[in-house]
Design a protein around this motif. Sequence first.
Motif, short mmCIF file in Angstrom:
data_model
loop_
_atom_site.label_atom_id
_atom_site.label_comp_id
_atom_site.label_asym_id
_atom_site.label_seq_id
_atom_site.Cartn_x
_atom_site.Cartn_y
_atom_site.Cartn_z
N GLU A 1 0.88 -1.15 -0.13
CA GLU A 1 0.01 -0.08 0.02
C GLU A 1 0.61 1.17 0.17
N MET A 2 2.01 1.39 0.74
CA MET A 2 2.78 2.52 0.71
C MET A 2 3.42 2.84 -0.68
N VAL A 3 4.03 1.70 -1.14
CA VAL A 3 4.61 1.70 -2.51
C VAL A 3 3.63 2.39 -3.36
N HIS A 4 2.57 1.74 -3.42
CA HIS A 4 1.40 2.36 -4.35
C HIS A 4 1.09 3.96 -3.89
N ALA A 5 1.27 4.38 -2.72
CA ALA A 5 0.94 5.48 -2.31
C ALA A 5 2.20 6.65 -3.02
N VAL A 6 3.40 5.99 -2.75
CA VAL A 6 4.41 6.61 -3.43
C VAL A 6 4.33 6.95 -4.96
N LYS B 1 1.56 6.98 -6.53
CA LYS B 1 0.62 7.75 -6.88
C LYS B 1 0.75 9.43 -6.68
N THR B 2 1.50 9.68 -5.71
CA THR B 2 1.77 11.02 -5.13
C THR B 2 3.22 11.49 -5.41
N GLN B 3 4.16 10.41 -5.82
CA GLN B 3 5.77 10.81 -5.85
C GLN B 3 6.11 11.37 -4.59
N ARG B 4 5.65 11.32 -3.51
CA ARG B 4 6.23 11.63 -2.18
C ARG B 4 6.48 10.71 -1.54
#
Length: 343
Positions: free
Chosen positions: A309-314, A316-319
Amino acid sequence: MRIVVMGAGAIGSLVAGYLKLKGEEVYLVGHSEAVRAVRENGLRISGCRGDFKAAIDIYELLISRPQLLILATKTQDIARALQDNLAFLKDTLILTTQNGVQAERIVAGLVPKDRILSSIVMFGATCLEPGRVTHNFEGDWVLGNVFADAADARLVPVSMSLNKAFPIVISENISGMKYLKIFVNANNCIPAILGVSMQEAFSDPRISALSIAIWKEGLEIVAKAGIKLVSLPGFPVENITRLTGLPAEEAARAFSGVMAKLSRDPLYGSILQSIKRGRPSEIDYINGEFVSLGERSRSKADLNRKLVEMVHAVEKTQRFFTKPELIKATEGLLGLSTAVGGV
């Protein structure tokens, strides 16, 4: 052999470049930006064997029928890459190189199983800029066939060509090795979440403790799923079982020491390389494989699920996350807060 390497990322570029430098008949297929860079400046290779420039042909699509297609795209790109080039793939042997265990299944949806061979790359490379690749560390190239119970005789002529680039090992049980390779790659998610090199991420024993927890959860999942891990060249199964059997702090220090010496140059795992190039990563086929196995075998995969989930968040947001944010997000999973000793 007439060889084409499809995929001009880190592994594909390195393999194609070394084969070309050794005189093999080979060309590359890649995205438009890679085609433009290589045509303008050549394929530039640096790293543990020195600096080279390979004058290699590169195209966006196949232009001729190869005897061997080395498939070096990301797993999620396999179907599209093959569909776009099927007209040139009649009777061609296709060698997968992808991390995870799903590549052969995807390829088999488009070509007969008897034309599919498998491989595992144990060498490391980084590609953050089209047409430029760093060879981080040496390693064997394992060849096999996930659809056969014994060594495939066709691997012998293939190995004779590929051995010019990397030492070849032929395996009679590459499936078990591919599952162990998931463990090797499973820690790549952590530098990807933090946006730093492998060396920088794992210099912190608190972060290395998270890696040990990933392995512990993975071992429980594959055991419950009835999967037998098979040792890789230079990486026996005992590397996992020995470290996970140590006290958490001792295991974290040992892992940190190993990762610090992995490469002279900064090493960016395949997941972070994709993120830096603005492309989807292969996280669903690495840590995500633990999650899928856990669902099928009714095993908990809470830690790996959170990291996916955290990788997908990165993506998506590039943060990127900070170390304290990563530790806070994963504390309580497999008793991790105790292992890392807080922030």
